[in-house]
Design an enzyme around this catalytic site. Structure first.
Site, PDB file in Angstrom:
ATOM      1  N   ARG A   1       0.819  -1.217   0.000  1.00 44.25           N
ATOM      2  CA  ARG A   1       0.000   0.000   0.000  1.00 44.25           C
ATOM      3  C   ARG A   1       0.854   1.270   0.000  1.00 44.25           C
ATOM      4  NH1 ARG A   1      -5.091  -1.457   4.021  1.00 44.25           N
ATOM      5  NH2 ARG A   1      -6.483  -2.149   2.349  1.00 44.25           N
TER       6      ARG A   1
ATOM      7  N   LYS B   1     -15.107 -15.786   6.727  1.00 43.75           N
ATOM      8  CA  LYS B   1     -16.496 -15.651   7.154  1.00 43.75           C
ATOM      9  C   LYS B   1     -17.496 -15.552   6.019  1.00 43.75           C
ATOM     10  CE  LYS B   1     -17.412 -13.486  11.205  1.00 43.75           C
ATOM     11  NZ  LYS B   1     -17.549 -12.246  11.983  1.00 43.75           N
TER      12      LYS B   1
ATOM     13  N   GLY C   1      -5.870  -8.469   1.251  1.00 45.53           N
ATOM     14  CA  GLY C   1      -4.479  -8.563   1.688  1.00 45.53           C
ATOM     15  C   GLY C   1      -3.905  -9.970   1.599  1.00 45.53           C
TER      16      GLY C   1
HETATM   17  C1  3PG Z   1      -8.650  -2.124   5.194  1.00 41.36           C
HETATM   18  O1  3PG Z   1      -7.503  -2.535   5.393  1.00 41.36           O
HETATM   19  O2  3PG Z   1      -9.618  -2.883   5.099  1.00 41.36           O
HETATM   20  C2  3PG Z   1      -8.817  -0.659   4.971  1.00 41.36           C
HETATM   21  O3  3PG Z   1      -7.643   0.038   5.258  1.00 41.36           O
HETATM   22  C3  3PG Z   1      -9.977  -0.146   5.763  1.00 41.36           C
HETATM   23  O4  3PG Z   1      -9.794  -0.414   7.118  1.00 41.36           O
HETATM   24  P1  3PG Z   1     -11.057  -0.774   8.031  1.00 41.36           P
HETATM   25  O5  3PG Z   1     -11.592  -2.068   7.527  1.00 41.36           O
HETATM   26  O6  3PG Z   1     -10.498  -0.837   9.417  1.00 41.36           O
HETATM   27  O7  3PG Z   1     -12.039   0.350   7.858  1.00 41.36           O
END
Ligand code: 3PG
Ligand code: MG
Length: 393
Positions: A39, A200, A351
């Site tokens: 990122r 989930k 991710g």
């Molecule tokens: C993520 O990693 O999903 C985004 O940065 C948003 O974060 P959040 O899900 O804590 O809002």
């Protein structure tokens, strides 16, 4: 609707202009050490363009979920040196993202200089989209750029509330690229294959339902697959099953099949008695009592990879098993290789799936690796992203 972009902003000249950039620098961080820095890398094109144009750049982001209080372990400070190294410039850090300290830090910037400000979510006003907090943020700059695709599905002060305060508010290059590539999944070349994994069912039901009428094939893996197996009346041993979602899973499968599309669930499984490094495991077609599924089996993985070979568009989100553990990673690996080999347009989000692609060195063989997990899921299912909608003119 047109979303103004960086070039529109650059056209007016930016020398001496203070620009607030909302980035998503929410990277995995452990004891101050950054894990995957995708990122941080991804927002470089936007930052470089602004700096080259002589803008004075203040970058804001959240990190984790501190819940409106200052939590030192969620400070963005460790990100500043990494950003500096990746951009090959000096990056200063300011301990707050609003107020007099932040104002002074931004005002001290010279043309073509950049400052990273502290975690937005140390203030409750960020997630509450509080008016005063949004106004305080807006005082830091003359123009606004949103490049935080990963957070575009959140209507927070830094992504939406702040925008009306600026006469110049645009999408950065990363945000624009994400919308372009994920747009291909919204309007795909067919057949479209969606491979969905992860923990989930509850967090994926919406996207599965939306894709039910849109994708020719939906392939399910990861822990949520066991809820689908339970819905088919198959044994699941002690695999994680979301009991309250079994009926939903059944309904979704029926809807997909009634529409003439296909939904694939695993036909074989890697099972273990405990989840852990070195735990004995075996491959089964039916999950025995006392065992739990930890990965899709080899036959399932081959089927999903073959589907990818025949698809013109592939969207993949979520690992197929507990891939952090080497002996439970084969399913995710086979699917990753299948997606990489697909001749179609391939888009991977989330991710874990992106990390799996990187760990296999397959990054250059995927059409687009999204920096958004939740955001990419919401976008491909046709939802409006608040952080994008607010930029539309
Ligand atoms: C993520 O990693 O999903 C985004 O940065 C948003 O974060 P959040 O899900 O804590 O809002
Ligand atoms: Mg998230």
């Amino acid at each position: 609707m047109v979303i103004p972009g960086l070039d529109d902003l650059l056209a007016g000249g930016l020398r001496g202009t203070r620009v607030l950039v909302r980035a998503d620098l929410n990277v995995p961080l452990r004891n101050g050490v950054i894990g995957d820095d995708t990122r941080i890398r991804a927002c470089r094109p936007t930052l470089r363009k602004l700096l080259r144009a002589g803008a004075r750049v203040g970058v804001v982001s959240h990190l984790g979920r501190p819940g409106g209080v200052r939590r030192p372990e969620l400070s963005l400070r460790p990100v500043a040196p990494r950003l500096a190294r990746l951009l090959d410039i000096g990056v200063s850090f300011c301990e707050d993202c609003v107020g007099t300290t932040a104002r002074a830090a931004v005002d001290a910037l010279g043309d073509g200089q950049l400052l990273l400000l502290e975690n937005l979510r140390f203030h409750a006003g960020e997630e509450e989209n509080d008016r005063d907090f949004a106004r305080a943020l807006s005082c830091l700059a003359d123009a606004y750029v949103n490049d935080a695709f990963g957070t575009a599905h959140r209507a927070h002060a830094s992504t939406t509330g702040v925008v009306p305060h600026f006469s110049r508010a645009v999408a950065g290059d990363l945000l624009a690229a994400e919308l372009r590539h994920l747009g291909v999944v919204r309007e795909p070349e067919r057949p479209l294959l969606a491979i969905l994994g992860g923990a989930k069912v509850s967090s994926k039901l919406g996207v599965i339902e939306a894709l039910a009428s849109h994708a020719e094939v939906i392939a399910i893996g990861g822990a949520m697959a066991y809820t689908f197996l339970a819905a088919r009346g198959e044994p699941t041993g002690k695999s994680p099953v979301e009991d309250e979602r079994v009926d939903d899973a059944r309904r979704v499968m029926e809807a997909v099949e009634a529409g003439g599309q296909r939904i694939l669930v695993p036909t074989d499984h890697v099972v273990a008695q405990v989840v852990g490094e070195g735990a004995p495991s075996r491959v089964v077609e039916s999950i025995p009592d006392g065992w739990l599924g930890v990965d899709i089996g080899p036959a399932t993985a081959r089927t999903y990879a073959d589907e990818a070979a025949g698809a013109r568009t592939v969207f993949w989100n979520g690992p197929m098993g507990v891939f952090e553990i080497e002996s439970f990673a084969a399913g995710t690996r086979t699917v990753a290789e299948g997606v990489a080999r697909s001749p179609g347009n391939t888009v991977v989000g989330g991710g874990d799936s992106v990390a799996a692609i990187h760990s296999l060195g397959l990054g250059s063989r995927i059409t687009h690796l999204s920096t958004g997990g939740g955001a990419s899921l919401e976008y491909v299912q046709g939802r409006e992203l608040p952080g994008v909608a607010v930029l539309e003119r």
